[in-house]
Motif scaffolding. Sequence first.
Motif, PDB file in Angstrom:
ATOM      1  N   ARG A  45      -1.005  33.994  39.669  1.00 30.98           N
ATOM      2  CA  ARG A  45      -1.136  32.523  39.686  1.00 30.98           C
ATOM      3  C   ARG A  45      -0.635  31.975  41.026  1.00 30.98           C
ATOM      4  NH1 ARG A  45      -3.470  28.112  37.409  1.00 30.98           N
ATOM      5  NH2 ARG A  45      -2.031  26.589  36.590  1.00 30.98           N
ATOM      6  N   LEU A  46      -1.058  30.799  41.384  1.00 37.87           N
ATOM      7  CA  LEU A  46      -0.665  30.158  42.629  1.00 37.87           C
ATOM      8  C   LEU A  46       0.276  28.993  42.334  1.00 37.87           C
ATOM      9  CD1 LEU A  46      -1.123  29.829  45.751  1.00 37.87           C
ATOM     10  CD2 LEU A  46      -2.946  28.219  45.144  1.00 37.87           C
ATOM     11  N   LEU A  47       1.363  28.913  43.082  1.00 31.51           N
ATOM     12  CA  LEU A  47       2.248  27.758  43.049  1.00 31.51           C
ATOM     13  C   LEU A  47       2.032  26.988  44.344  1.00 31.51           C
ATOM     14  CD1 LEU A  47       4.579  26.054  41.842  1.00 31.51           C
ATOM     15  CD2 LEU A  47       6.130  27.518  43.151  1.00 31.51           C
ATOM     16  N   ALA A  48       1.581  25.745  44.231  1.00 22.76           N
ATOM     17  CA  ALA A  48       1.397  24.880  45.394  1.00 22.76           C
ATOM     18  C   ALA A  48       2.567  23.902  45.424  1.00 22.76           C
ATOM     19  CB  ALA A  48       0.074  24.128  45.298  1.00 22.76           C
ATOM     20  N   VAL A  49       3.330  23.939  46.505  1.00 17.84           N
ATOM     21  CA  VAL A  49       4.440  23.012  46.691  1.00 17.84           C
ATOM     22  C   VAL A  49       3.947  21.923  47.631  1.00 17.84           C
ATOM     23  CG1 VAL A  49       6.843  22.736  47.408  1.00 17.84           C
ATOM     24  CG2 VAL A  49       6.098  24.889  46.353  1.00 17.84           C
ATOM     25  N   ASP A  50       3.717  20.742  47.079  1.00 15.96           N
ATOM     26  CA  ASP A  50       3.180  19.612  47.832  1.00 15.96           C
ATOM     27  C   ASP A  50       4.338  18.855  48.466  1.00 15.96           C
ATOM     28  OD1 ASP A  50       2.198  17.131  48.678  1.00 15.96           O
ATOM     29  OD2 ASP A  50       0.767  16.998  47.016  1.00 15.96           O
ATOM     30  N   LEU A  51       4.415  18.894  49.787  1.00 21.76           N
ATOM     31  CA  LEU A  51       5.499  18.256  50.522  1.00 21.76           C
ATOM     32  C   LEU A  51       5.052  16.967  51.201  1.00 21.76           C
ATOM     33  CD1 LEU A  51       7.083  21.444  52.141  1.00 21.76           C
ATOM     34  CD2 LEU A  51       7.777  20.265  50.046  1.00 21.76           C
ATOM     35  N   GLY A  52       3.925  16.431  50.823  1.00 20.18           N
ATOM     36  CA  GLY A  52       3.376  15.246  51.460  1.00 20.18           C
ATOM     37  C   GLY A  52       4.261  14.015  51.373  1.00 20.18           C
ATOM     38  N   ARG A  53       5.139  13.967  50.381  1.00 17.08           N
ATOM     39  CA  ARG A  53       6.033  12.816  50.224  1.00 17.08           C
ATOM     40  C   ARG A  53       7.471  13.154  50.587  1.00 17.08           C
ATOM     41  NH1 ARG A  53       3.263  11.898  44.645  1.00 17.08           N
ATOM     42  NH2 ARG A  53       1.305  10.999  45.336  1.00 17.08           N
ATOM     43  N   LEU A  54       7.668  14.306  51.203  1.00 17.85           N
ATOM     44  CA  LEU A  54       9.008  14.709  51.638  1.00 17.85           C
ATOM     45  C   LEU A  54       9.398  13.876  52.849  1.00 17.85           C
ATOM     46  CD1 LEU A  54      11.235  16.913  51.136  1.00 17.85           C
ATOM     47  CD2 LEU A  54      10.134  18.192  52.970  1.00 17.85           C
ATOM     48  N   SER A  55      10.569  13.251  52.789  1.00 22.02           N
ATOM     49  CA  SER A  55      10.995  12.410  53.909  1.00 22.02           C
ATOM     50  C   SER A  55      12.070  13.058  54.764  1.00 22.02           C
ATOM     51  CB  SER A  55      11.477  11.051  53.402  1.00 22.02           C
ATOM     52  OG  SER A  55      12.463  11.208  52.413  1.00 22.02           O
ATOM     53  N   PHE A  56      12.782  14.041  54.229  1.00 17.95           N
ATOM     54  CA  PHE A  56      13.849  14.706  54.978  1.00 17.95           C
ATOM     55  C   PHE A  56      14.100  16.072  54.358  1.00 17.95           C
ATOM     56  CE2 PHE A  56      18.341  15.858  55.388  1.00 17.95           C
ATOM     57  CZ  PHE A  56      18.493  15.831  56.759  1.00 17.95           C
ATOM     58  N   CYS A  57      14.439  17.041  55.205  1.00 20.24           N
ATOM     59  CA  CYS A  57      14.790  18.379  54.719  1.00 20.24           C
ATOM     60  C   CYS A  57      15.833  18.971  55.650  1.00 20.24           C
ATOM     61  CB  CYS A  57      13.548  19.266  54.675  1.00 20.24           C
ATOM     62  SG  CYS A  57      13.855  20.915  54.018  1.00 20.24           S
ATOM     63  N   ASP A  58      16.972  19.405  55.080  1.00 21.92           N
ATOM     64  CA  ASP A  58      17.989  20.066  55.892  1.00 21.92           C
ATOM     65  C   ASP A  58      17.934  21.573  55.631  1.00 21.92           C
ATOM     66  OD1 ASP A  58      19.348  20.526  53.494  1.00 21.92           O
ATOM     67  OD2 ASP A  58      21.059  19.253  53.991  1.00 21.92           O
ATOM     68  N   SER A  59      18.902  22.295  56.150  1.00 26.62           N
ATOM     69  CA  SER A  59      18.897  23.758  56.015  1.00 26.62           C
ATOM     70  C   SER A  59      19.005  24.198  54.558  1.00 26.62           C
ATOM     71  CB  SER A  59      20.020  24.373  56.848  1.00 26.62           C
ATOM     72  OG  SER A  59      21.282  23.905  56.412  1.00 26.62           O
TER      73      SER A  59
END
Length: 106
Positions: free
Chosen positions: A44-58
């Motif tokens: 199966r495929l897991l799609a992680v949609d980051l289109g609405r991600l505003s910030f990401c740290d380590s």
Amino acid sequence: MKPLTIIASSTPAALVLVVAGDLDHTNARQLSRAAREATLPAGRLLAVDLGRLSFCDSSGITALLAVRNHVVSAGAEVVLVAVPATMRRLLHMTGLDQVFDVRDAA
């Protein structure tokens, strides 16, 4: 700071996790937990949609790696979709663009 939301849905092609808001040290475990709780059979495929991600740290990057490791160990695949330009740059600078399958859309 924008609160993190993760919405899971299923399509015929993939299980989708839509990640929105700030992904940081205060909430990164939520993403790892969402992936572990998702029913993801082998192949199966897991799609992680980051289109609405505003910030990401380590910590967020570490959580994405944990998601990838979980999915791969289950015999499934993961793809990052709708990745914002700043996140694409971060993936490129860390070499993780060679680890993750990054696409414009699922």
